[in-house]
Design a protein around this motif. Structure first.
Motif, PDB file in Angstrom:
ATOM      1  N   UNK A 120       8.821 -10.296  -5.715  1.00  0.00           N
ATOM      2  CA  UNK A 120       7.657 -10.498  -4.905  1.00  0.00           C
ATOM      3  C   UNK A 120       6.402 -10.678  -5.408  1.00  0.00           C
ATOM      4  N   UNK A 121       6.169  -9.980  -6.575  1.00  0.00           N
ATOM      5  CA  UNK A 121       4.894 -10.010  -7.354  1.00  0.00           C
ATOM      6  C   UNK A 121       3.540  -9.547  -6.220  1.00  0.00           C
ATOM      7  N   UNK A 122       4.090  -8.755  -5.432  1.00  0.00           N
ATOM      8  CA  UNK A 122       2.884  -8.336  -4.630  1.00  0.00           C
ATOM      9  C   UNK A 122       1.810  -7.575  -5.326  1.00  0.00           C
ATOM     10  N   UNK A 123       0.698  -7.736  -4.373  1.00  0.00           N
ATOM     11  CA  UNK A 123      -0.564  -6.868  -4.902  1.00  0.00           C
ATOM     12  C   UNK A 123      -0.209  -5.324  -4.639  1.00  0.00           C
ATOM     13  N   UNK A 124      -0.284  -4.314  -5.621  1.00  0.00           N
ATOM     14  CA  UNK A 124       0.165  -2.986  -5.225  1.00  0.00           C
ATOM     15  C   UNK A 124      -1.026  -2.145  -5.471  1.00  0.00           C
ATOM     16  N   UNK A 125      -1.244  -1.224  -4.493  1.00  0.00           N
ATOM     17  CA  UNK A 125      -2.307  -0.224  -4.597  1.00  0.00           C
ATOM     18  C   UNK A 125      -1.694   1.223  -3.836  1.00  0.00           C
ATOM     19  N   UNK A 126      -2.480   2.178  -4.038  1.00  0.00           N
ATOM     20  CA  UNK A 126      -1.937   3.476  -3.638  1.00  0.00           C
ATOM     21  C   UNK A 126      -2.717   4.177  -2.727  1.00  0.00           C
ATOM     22  N   UNK A 127      -2.278   4.770  -1.900  1.00  0.00           N
ATOM     23  CA  UNK A 127      -3.209   5.550  -0.792  1.00  0.00           C
ATOM     24  C   UNK A 127      -3.517   6.936  -1.336  1.00  0.00           C
ATOM     25  N   UNK A 128      -4.219   6.799  -2.582  1.00  0.00           N
ATOM     26  CA  UNK A 128      -4.585   8.078  -3.241  1.00  0.00           C
ATOM     27  C   UNK A 128      -5.972   7.939  -3.713  1.00  0.00           C
ATOM     28  N   UNK A 129      -6.487   9.193  -4.316  1.00  0.00           N
ATOM     29  CA  UNK A 129      -7.894   9.363  -4.869  1.00  0.00           C
ATOM     30  C   UNK A 129      -7.667  10.095  -6.071  1.00  0.00           C
ATOM     31  N   UNK A 130      -8.049   9.373  -7.160  1.00  0.00           N
ATOM     32  CA  UNK A 130      -8.157   7.760  -7.419  1.00  0.00           C
ATOM     33  C   UNK A 130      -6.892   7.220  -7.201  1.00  0.00           C
ATOM     34  N   UNK A 131      -6.875   5.794  -7.145  1.00  0.00           N
ATOM     35  CA  UNK A 131      -5.761   5.268  -6.784  1.00  0.00           C
ATOM     36  C   UNK A 131      -5.429   4.168  -7.970  1.00  0.00           C
ATOM     37  N   UNK A 183       0.816  -1.081  -0.036  1.00  0.00           N
ATOM     38  CA  UNK A 183      -0.030   0.136  -0.107  1.00  0.00           C
ATOM     39  C   UNK A 183       0.955   1.165  -0.114  1.00  0.00           C
ATOM     40  N   UNK A 184       1.030   1.751  -1.052  1.00  0.00           N
ATOM     41  CA  UNK A 184       2.025   2.881  -1.344  1.00  0.00           C
ATOM     42  C   UNK A 184       1.556   4.214  -0.873  1.00  0.00           C
ATOM     43  N   UNK A 185       2.552   5.165  -0.096  1.00  0.00           N
ATOM     44  CA  UNK A 185       2.265   6.330  -0.009  1.00  0.00           C
ATOM     45  C   UNK A 185       1.504   7.299  -1.121  1.00  0.00           C
ATOM     46  N   UNK A 186       0.700   8.006  -0.899  1.00  0.00           N
ATOM     47  CA  UNK A 186      -0.128   9.074  -1.782  1.00  0.00           C
ATOM     48  C   UNK A 186      -0.571  10.104  -1.160  1.00  0.00           C
ATOM     49  N   UNK A 189       0.881   6.814   6.747  1.00  0.00           N
ATOM     50  CA  UNK A 189       0.883   5.421   6.632  1.00  0.00           C
ATOM     51  C   UNK A 189       1.489   4.670   7.650  1.00  0.00           C
ATOM     52  N   UNK A 190       2.462   5.384   8.653  1.00  0.00           N
ATOM     53  CA  UNK A 190       3.120   5.029   9.900  1.00  0.00           C
ATOM     54  C   UNK A 190       1.807   4.618  10.753  1.00  0.00           C
ATOM     55  N   UNK A 191       0.961   5.779  11.123  1.00  0.00           N
ATOM     56  CA  UNK A 191      -0.048   5.807  11.623  1.00  0.00           C
ATOM     57  C   UNK A 191      -1.111   4.493  11.384  1.00  0.00           C
ATOM     58  N   UNK A 219       3.425  -3.248   3.986  1.00  0.00           N
ATOM     59  CA  UNK A 219       3.322  -4.459   3.488  1.00  0.00           C
ATOM     60  C   UNK A 219       2.292  -5.281   4.446  1.00  0.00           C
ATOM     61  N   UNK A 220       1.482  -5.951   3.695  1.00  0.00           N
ATOM     62  CA  UNK A 220       0.583  -6.911   4.399  1.00  0.00           C
ATOM     63  C   UNK A 220       0.708  -8.283   3.775  1.00  0.00           C
ATOM     64  N   UNK A 221       0.207  -9.097   4.406  1.00  0.00           N
ATOM     65  CA  UNK A 221       0.292 -10.803   4.065  1.00  0.00           C
ATOM     66  C   UNK A 221      -1.102 -11.239   3.749  1.00  0.00           C
ATOM     67  N   UNK A 222      -1.094 -12.416   3.105  1.00  0.00           N
ATOM     68  CA  UNK A 222      -2.226 -13.453   3.083  1.00  0.00           C
ATOM     69  C   UNK A 222      -3.547 -12.787   2.173  1.00  0.00           C
ATOM     70  N   UNK A 223      -3.210 -11.918   1.251  1.00  0.00           N
ATOM     71  CA  UNK A 223      -3.909 -11.655   0.380  1.00  0.00           C
ATOM     72  C   UNK A 223      -4.245 -12.425  -0.776  1.00  0.00           C
TER      73      UNK A 223
END
Length: 404
Positions: A274-285, A132-135, A143-145, A178-182
């Protein structure tokens, strides 16, 4: 009865892969059943599977046919991470309820994986980590919070600094979670697999059949179809996705959003570590994932309107923007679209779906407003609706109630 929408346009990438067929017959006479399900997409399939597993008889109808609505338009990033960050959701519904909603979403993904494994459905399912990327909605500090809010809720999350993120993924952003098990999977193969399990349990499928009215009495519900035959059931489930059953639903803050997506050629050697799923903390993301054979699926550019002609006219412009954004994020990729499509989805202000009985109609159940968590929320809907129809109480049902 329903608001009819052209749910998608273009050619989604999932049509590059063969899914099992799902037979459906004509409806030529009046019939009876325990539960009638209107809608034969992924939500209807999950609900039907849960109900038949509990011993209920089901009749399922769709005005198009199995898998012909919005199911094929999903990018199938199956995440427990709700569109509304936990640190922001607490301001909408309170900390205790927000934490419960996030934990239930996490549980739903775990339960979905377990059920797919148990049923032996082959849908290219893989467990994936998520970045989940900073946006512009949450910067690096926020994001830390967010990571701390998840930790306090009992949900593991790892905050990555810019150097850590680049080392893990090759992506340059000021921070990420970074999160796991999606999960990543093929939604058409999953949906077809579920429907075939329902068929094995004597579920009855009729399509194309359009419901024109749903009338409930104290003891039963009668669905009248466009051709004349009726379906009499103890309960009816409206799994019509973004096509709302306007004359039954109370006023809500549900909105229909237009979205666009692309898929590239297969390029396994160029994929990010890692082929992570990637998305942004943005609107639109922007959001992206890789398929099992190495294509990159990327979507975004969402806009708050429902006009299909306008949406479709923007396909070339929007997919070009998505391709360029993807190239900036991951310069090593060939981001030229091999597939491009547009679609619609429902959303709510909190990011939580509307699931459960319709106020004043205890025998009619609805599932809508899935936002970016369609498959995850389909699982939650299946659990809540199946529990309610079986006379059991789901402890989280009030979090997702149609009127709350």
């Amino acid at each position: 009865m329903t608001r009819k929408l052209d749910l998608r346009t273009g050619r989604p990438v999932w049509y590059a892969y063969r899914a099992p067929s799902v037979p459906a017959g004509k409806l030529t006479r009046d019939i009876k059943t325990d539960v009638a399900i209107i809608g034969m997409g992924i939500s209807g399939a999950m609900i039907a599977e849960a109900l038949t597993d509990a011993g209920q008889s089901v009749v399922c109808i769709d005005r198009r046919g199995p898998l012909l609505g919005s199911t094929a338009a999903t990018t199938a990033l199956v995440q427990f991470e709700i569109d509304q960050p936990l640190s922001k959701l607490v301001h909408h519904i309170g900390r205790e309820r927000a934490e419960r909603a996030w934990r239930r979403s996490r549980l739903a993904v775990m339960n979905l994986k377990a059920r797919i494994d148990e049923l032996g459905i082959r849908c290219n399912m893989e467990s994936r980590t998520s970045l989940y990327l900073a946006g512009d909605v949450l910067d690096a500090e926020a994001l830390r919070d967010e990571a701390e809010a998840r930790r306090l809720a009992g949900i593991h999350a790892t905050y990555l600094t810019m150097p850590e993120l680049h080392e893990r993924s090759g992506i340059r952003r000021r921070g990420a979670i970074l999160s796991h098990d999606n999960l990543a999977l093929d939604p058409r193969k999953l949906t077809a697999g579920l429907w075939r399990k329902v068929l094995e349990r004597k579920g009855r499928f009729h399509a194309p059949v359009e419901a024109v009215s749903v009338k409930a009495s104290r003891d039963e519900v009668v669905v009248t179809t466009a051709g004349g035959p009726t379906i009499t059931a103890s309960h009816v489930v409206l799994a019509t996705g973004y096509e709302l059953v306007a004359d039954l639903l109370p006023a809500t803050d549900h909105k229909i959003i237009s979205t666009w997506a692309i898929a590239t050629r297969a390029q396994k050697q160029a994929l990010w570590p890692g082929r992570h799923l990637i998305w942004e903390a943005s609107d639109p993301y922007l959001y992206l994932r890789a398929t099992a054979d190495g294509r990159v699926i990327c979507g975004g550019e969402d806009e708050n309107f429902t006009d299909e002609a306008r949406r479709d006219a923007l396909i070339a412009e929007k997919t070009d923007r998505i391709s360029k954004k993807l190239k900036r994020l991951l310069p090593g990729l060939d981001t030229k679209p091999a597939f491009a499509w547009a679609g619609s989805f429902g959303t709510t202000p909190t990011g939580l779906p509307y699931v459960g009985t319709i106020p004043g109609h205890p025998r009619i159940h609805a599932a809508m407003g899935y936002g970016g968590n369609g498959i995850t929320y389909s699982r939650i809907a299946a659990e809540i609706v199946a529990a309610t129809i079986s006379g059991r109480k789901d402890t989280d049902a009030e979090l997702f109630a149609v009127q709350r």
